[in-house]
Enzyme design. Structure first.
Site, PDB file in Angstrom:
ATOM      1  N   ASP A  23      -6.246   0.900   1.117  1.00  0.00           N
ATOM      2  CA  ASP A  23      -6.258   0.994   2.569  1.00  0.00           C
ATOM      3  C   ASP A  23      -7.611   0.509   3.071  1.00  0.00           C
ATOM      4  O   ASP A  23      -8.396  -0.074   2.318  1.00  0.00           O
ATOM      5  CB  ASP A  23      -5.975   2.436   3.015  1.00  0.00           C
ATOM      6  CG  ASP A  23      -7.068   3.404   2.584  1.00  0.00           C
ATOM      7  OD1 ASP A  23      -8.031   2.980   1.903  1.00  0.00           O
ATOM      8  OD2 ASP A  23      -6.958   4.594   2.942  1.00  0.00           O
ATOM      9  N   LYS A  37       0.825  -1.199   0.000  1.00  0.00           N
ATOM     10  CA  LYS A  37       0.000   0.000   0.000  1.00  0.00           C
ATOM     11  C   LYS A  37       0.863   1.255   0.000  1.00  0.00           C
ATOM     12  O   LYS A  37       0.637   2.184  -0.783  1.00  0.00           O
ATOM     13  CB  LYS A  37      -0.926   0.023   1.211  1.00  0.00           C
ATOM     14  CG  LYS A  37      -1.933   1.165   1.187  1.00  0.00           C
ATOM     15  CD  LYS A  37      -2.379   1.563   2.569  1.00  0.00           C
ATOM     16  CE  LYS A  37      -1.332   2.436   3.260  1.00  0.00           C
ATOM     17  NZ  LYS A  37      -1.792   2.996   4.541  1.00  0.00           N
TER      18      LYS A  37
END
Length: 219
Positions: A142, A124
């Protein structure tokens, strides 16, 4: 719970997201790739607002990895104490800064595998840096992106990685970065984890969750 549909009005969802959030962008404050990298590491289990408060003074005092490596873990931990997991983050950030100085001349690498090899940097975080610092199309997943994408039935997965893979198949590559920001903004402003505002959401006509589960979560 009803099964999610195999066919989803992806184009209409993306068009509506663009109308709702035409100016969606990264809400972390940064001036260069290094600052974005550090801010994104700090954002784990913390809000962007909390991170921005910390980094405003932190980056003024220590603007580069060369400055950071002069700190001890204890000193850096004191600067970031208001954030979650601050001791682990302090250790990872200093290790990352040493690698940047010793292996990359103080610059942030622009390849995914190099980014992900840095302490404290997962997929991420690498996607956030690639997209926002270097303009590489990426879908950073996320908790907000994972939640909203699954509620809209753009994904049907239990893990962020699988959500990313499914989004990459449905969303045109040129829209990956914009869609990432729009899904985050929607998750923060409307499609919250608790009490999502389904009754006022412009995506309701296309939303699997809103039609099937939203009524249960009204106040």
């Amino acid at each position: 719970m009803k099964q999610k549909p195999k066919r989803v009005p992806t184009r209409k969802i993306l068009e509506q997201l663009k109308k709702m959030y035409p100016d969606a962008h990264c809400e972390l404050h940064f001036k260069n790739p290094f600052q974005l990298l550090i801010a994104t590491i700090l954002s784990a289990q913390s809000t962007d607002r909390q991170v921005n408060k910390v980094t405003q003074s932190l980056f003024e005092k220590y603007p580069s990895p060369q400055d950071f490596v002069q700190l001890t873990e204890e000193e850096l931990a004191e600067h970031i104490r208001g954030l979650g997991l601050f001791r682990n983050k302090s250790r990872n950030i200093l290790q990352t800064c040493r690698i940047l100085v010793n292996q990359y001349g103080g610059e942030v690498p622009q390849k995914r595998d190099q980014l992900e090899s840095l302490p404290g940097v997962g997929r991420k975080t690498a996607n956030v840096v690639l997209s926002n610092a270097f303009g590489v199309p990426a879908l950073a997943v996320d908790t907000h992106v994972h939640r909203v994408a699954n509620r809209l039935a753009l994904a049907n997965s239990k893990t962020p990685l699988e959500t990313e893979r499914q989004l990459m198949k449905k969303v045109p590559r040129v829209l990956w970065s914009d869609t990432h920001h729009q899904l985050i903004w929607h998750g923060r402003r409307c499609c919250t984890a608790r009490n999502p505002k389904c009754e006022v959401c412009d995506l309701l006509p296309y939303c699997w969750y809103g039609k099937n589960e939203g009524e249960k979560h009204k106040k």
